[in-house]
Design an enzyme around this catalytic site. Structure first.
Site, PDB file in Angstrom:
ATOM      1  N   SER A  24      57.570  60.588   5.572  1.00  0.00           N
ATOM      2  CA  SER A  24      56.625  61.110   4.590  1.00  0.00           C
ATOM      3  C   SER A  24      56.385  62.587   4.871  1.00  0.00           C
ATOM      4  O   SER A  24      56.530  63.032   6.016  1.00  0.00           O
ATOM      5  CB  SER A  24      55.300  60.341   4.682  1.00  0.00           C
ATOM      6  N   TYR A  40      49.093  57.905  10.766  1.00  0.00           N
ATOM      7  CA  TYR A  40      50.274  57.822   9.900  1.00  0.00           C
ATOM      8  C   TYR A  40      51.184  59.032  10.106  1.00  0.00           C
ATOM      9  O   TYR A  40      52.409  58.888  10.218  1.00  0.00           O
ATOM     10  CB  TYR A  40      49.806  57.735   8.453  1.00  0.00           C
ATOM     11  N   LYS A  89      55.057  58.873  11.426  1.00  0.00           N
ATOM     12  CA  LYS A  89      56.171  59.331  10.594  1.00  0.00           C
ATOM     13  C   LYS A  89      56.914  60.494  11.249  1.00  0.00           C
ATOM     14  O   LYS A  89      58.135  60.625  11.102  1.00  0.00           O
ATOM     15  CB  LYS A  89      55.666  59.728   9.205  1.00  0.00           C
TER      16      LYS A  89
END
Length: 274
Positions: free
Chosen positions: A152, A165, A169
């Site tokens: 992402s 997150y 990632k």
């Protein structure tokens, strides 16, 4: 002849959103597909759609973070189709909070699903990949296999409220580059796709709080509608991407045209890079 005729593709999180679109895209190009989802119904719907178009697919239902799942996933491909050629680590979700409100279990969950699960899947696949590659080399033939890890722009540029997150990632990108170096001699192209704002049930605008159950945890999905409506202002192409457009970006790195591309990060974000 379809570009992926005879290939076997595994897609985690393949029952919904981008994963669903990718399963259908790979099947349309001739691949036989192992469709993973936490729930049986979405996986079955994708398989039914593939079969209706003349393709072949099989389900592997379960959470990618479960003990033994990686072996089950790879085993499903080998038992049903006898080989594997494409692995797409797509399954995942977000669980946001600013850092002073983030719990340990929130942080750990993102590492489990976005880093440890892909690691386990690729480790489980390694024996078959190495043995097949050695046999092909002895025969003097060159067969390329593909790994695409889904990241992402939160991992490339950071995003407020997503320390967990973003960290996961970003780590996945490091794993991609390392495995590209380890598996290059086996003719495996290992790449990473970082999505921008792609419209799925996880990112659509909502007026009220919505949640899903993930491994016994209630996780919020969707973004506040006002925030979602502002997003196009920051995207150079002027709108979020569709699941099909996200899948097309992944497909590029599954196709024969990517046979000399490895260890790379492709941003699929309509010009939004983080």
């Amino acid at each position: 002849m379809s570009k992926l005729e005879g290939k076997v593709a595994l897609v985690s999180g393949g029952g919904r959103g981008i994963g669903r679109a990718l399963c259908l895209k790979l099947a349309s190009e001739g691949a036989r597909v192992v469709v993973n989802d936490m729930d049986a119904d979405p996986a079955a719907e994708v398989i039914e759609k593939i079969a209706a178009s003349g393709g072949e697919a099989v389900a592997c239902v379960g959470s990618v973070t479960a003990n033994g799942f990686a072996e089950q996933f790879i085993g499903t491909a080998l038992d049903r189709f006898g080989t594997l050629d494409i692995i797409v680590n797509n399954a995942g979700y977000t669980d946001d909070a600013v850092i002073h409100k983030m719990r340990d279990d929130q942080f750990d969950a993102m590492i489990e699903v976005h880093v440890k699960a892909p690691f386990r899947i690729l480790r489980a696949a390694s024996h078959h990949i190495r043995e097949r590659a050695k046999a092909e080399a002895e025969q003097g033939i060159e067969v390329f296999r593909k790994v695409v890890n889904i990241s992402s722009i939160s991992g490339t540029g950071g995003n407020a409220g997503q320390a967990n997150y973003s960290a996961a990632k970003s780590a996945l990108h490091g794993m991609t580059r390392t495995l590209a170096k380890e598996w290059g001699r086996y003719k495996v192209n290992v790449n990473c796709v970082a999505f921008g704002y792609i419209l799925t049930r996880l990112s659509e605008g909502v007026d009220e709080k919505q949640t899903i159950n993930v491994d016994g945890r209630e996780v919020r999905i969707g973004v506040p509608r006002q925030q979602a409506e502002m997003a196009p202002n920051f995207i150079p192409l002027g709108r979020p991407g569709t699941p099909e457009e996200g899948a097309d970006g992944v497909y590029l790195l599954c196709s024969p045209e990517s046979n000399y591309i490895s260890g790379q990060l492709l941003v699929v974000g309509g010009g939004l890079t983080g």
